[in-house]
Scaffold this active site. Structure first.
Site, mmCIF file in Angstrom:
data_model
loop_
_atom_site.group_PDB
_atom_site.id
_atom_site.type_symbol
_atom_site.label_atom_id
_atom_site.label_comp_id
_atom_site.label_asym_id
_atom_site.label_seq_id
_atom_site.Cartn_x
_atom_site.Cartn_y
_atom_site.Cartn_z
ATOM 1 N N ARG A 215 0.916 -1.090 -0.171
ATOM 2 C CA ARG A 215 -0.253 0.173 -0.201
ATOM 3 C C ARG A 215 1.213 0.890 0.255
ATOM 4 N NH1 ARG A 215 -3.821 -3.381 3.219
ATOM 5 N NH2 ARG A 215 -3.153 -3.301 4.905
ATOM 6 N N ASP A 254 -15.734 -4.635 -4.467
ATOM 7 C CA ASP A 254 -15.913 -5.640 -4.329
ATOM 8 C C ASP A 254 -17.211 -5.881 -4.238
ATOM 9 O OD1 ASP A 254 -14.442 -6.318 -2.035
ATOM 10 O OD2 ASP A 254 -16.052 -7.121 -1.240
ATOM 11 N N ASP A 304 -6.251 -6.953 -6.625
ATOM 12 C CA ASP A 304 -5.862 -8.317 -5.065
ATOM 13 C C ASP A 304 -7.069 -8.875 -4.957
ATOM 14 O OD1 ASP A 304 -3.867 -9.006 -2.716
ATOM 15 O OD2 ASP A 304 -5.252 -7.177 -1.606
ATOM 16 N N CYS A 344 -2.537 -14.319 -3.146
ATOM 17 C CA CYS A 344 -1.918 -15.026 -1.583
ATOM 18 C C CYS A 344 -2.078 -16.823 -1.912
ATOM 19 C CB CYS A 344 -3.154 -14.170 -1.281
ATOM 20 S SG CYS A 344 -4.153 -14.632 -1.097
#
Length: 400
Positions: A215, A254, A304, A344
């Site tokens: 970030r 989102d 992400d 991830c």
């Protein structure tokens, strides 16, 4: 010598080499026979095929990883003082953070801090702990006591709601206060940016602390730019960009409406005018396809996503999803725009992520410059003998 006598288990010949090199896992096939009189989560001593002490750890007959190592020192008992020493060492590492600027970070990173199966995140004076293994579950009362003694925390919340507990034969639990007092939310600082954390209902322990350095790195690319933050959750990347001078114009996307509402509140907490930015509740893949069809273009795109693969069997489909996602992201980038793309998924390596970006670029006939690559921050240390426990990959690219 160790004051406590632990049950023992012997390894097959030549199966102690990785342990002697520092690895912390023993797979069930390495044991000569399953140890008797040891309950799941119980501590036992591991001996070589010749009977020599090699390590001490906890056992679980239900999992492929039969033993997770706690110490290679025969004289080190697994007791309160052992846990205090490990936690004290972890606390000392996190002293790199200036508490005036950053008071939210991972305090215990499982194997990386010598405490397999335990994750603890610190949010100001509140700790949020996750116990993932039967062995650490057996140590739960001592873990809580040691954490309170070594950190001076106001309270500890247990978030034992992860699916990984089922594989260990453990129950999924509702969040519960393990010690002290825990409020509904707490306000924290990260690199001087303010966030409020809902550690009762938020994802993971309430925030994605592992992206802190990414970030911060994003800031320099977003001054006065038009930024799209996909899988934005509560707007971590978004608020950093919007606080720039000159500020970025940020669109946060989102699928979770509560996460988008929280992002708005975090913008307001940091003195930002939410009307200057967009907050969109949508499936990211659908949003990107629609944005491309409408000719939308951004200077910076952040991808992400959550883990697309949580097992080796899901890896092939995950790679397809990463390629599709990166193609969609590139299609809404202006020429020369910046793409921050992350994975991830533990079974997807850095080379896999780079390969996905490269293939996406080839299909779109774009050229890509790799600018920066990141893995875990200082508060997410990885045991050097266990590279397989690394999971996070993030790359900054310029797409022509």
């Amino acid at each position: 010598m160790s004051a406590i006598h632990y049950p023992g288990a012997s390894l097959k010949p030549h199966r102690d080499e990785s342990l002697l090199n520092g690895h912390l896992w023993i797979f069930s096939g390495a044991l000569q026979q399953p140890p008797r009189w040891v309950e799941n989560g119980g501590v036992l001593d591991i001996k070589s095929a010749t009977g020599k002490f090699v390590a001490r750890g906890y056992y679980n007959a239900n999992t492929d990883i039969a033993v997770r190592i706690l110490t290679h020192d025969f004289e080190e008992d697994i007791d309160l003082e052992f846990l205090r020493r490990r936690i004290h060492s972890a606390v000392a590492l996190r002293e790199v953070f200036d508490p005036e600027q950053t008071n939210a970070y991972r305090l215990i990173n499982s194997e990386g801090d010598g405490l397999p199966g335990l994750v603890v995140d610190r949010y100001a004076d509140i700790l949020v702990a996750q116990i993932h293994t039967a062995g650490m579950e057996q140590l739960r009362p001592l873990v809580i006591e040691a954490l309170m003694q070594e950190t001076g925390a106001r309270g500890i919340l247990l978030r034992n709601d992860g699916q990984s507990r089922r594989r260990e034969g453990l129950q999924i639990e509702e969040p519960t206060i393990a010690a002290g007092e825990v409020p509904e939310q707490v306000q924290v600082r990260e690199n001087g940016v303010s966030f409020f954390i809902d550690f009762w209902q938020g994802q993971k322990t309430g925030f994605f602390l592992d992206q802190r350095d990414k970030r911060e790195a994003l800031r320099k690319y977003t001054r006065g730019k038009r930024v799209l933050n996909c899988f934005s959750y509560t707007g971590g990347f978004s608020v950093y960009a919007a606080l720039n001078k000159p500020p970025a114009q940020v669109t946060s996307v989102d699928i979770s409406a509560p996460a988008i509402d929280a992002a708005r509140q975090i913008f307001e907490m940091n003195g930002l005018d939410t009307s200057a930015h967009q907050f969109v509740v949508a499936d990211v893949f659908d949003y990107l396809e629609e944005a491309h069809s409408q000719g939308e273009l951004f200077d910076v795109v952040v991808l992400d996503p959550p883990a697309f693969a949580k097992s080796q069997g899901a890896r092939t489909q995950a790679l397809k999803a990463y390629r599709r996602l990166n193609m969609l992201g590139m299609q809404v980038l202006k020429p020369g725009g910046i793409l921050l793309t992350c994975s991830c998924s533990g079974v997807v390596g850095m080379d896999d992520l780079l390969g996905s970006v490269s293939l996406s670029a080839q299909r779109l006939q774009r050229s890509v410059q790799l600018l920066e690559s990141y893995t875990h921050g200082v508060d997410h240390p990885i045991h050097i003998a266990m590279p397989e426990t690394a999971y996070l990959k993030s790359i900054f690219c310029r797409v022509q």
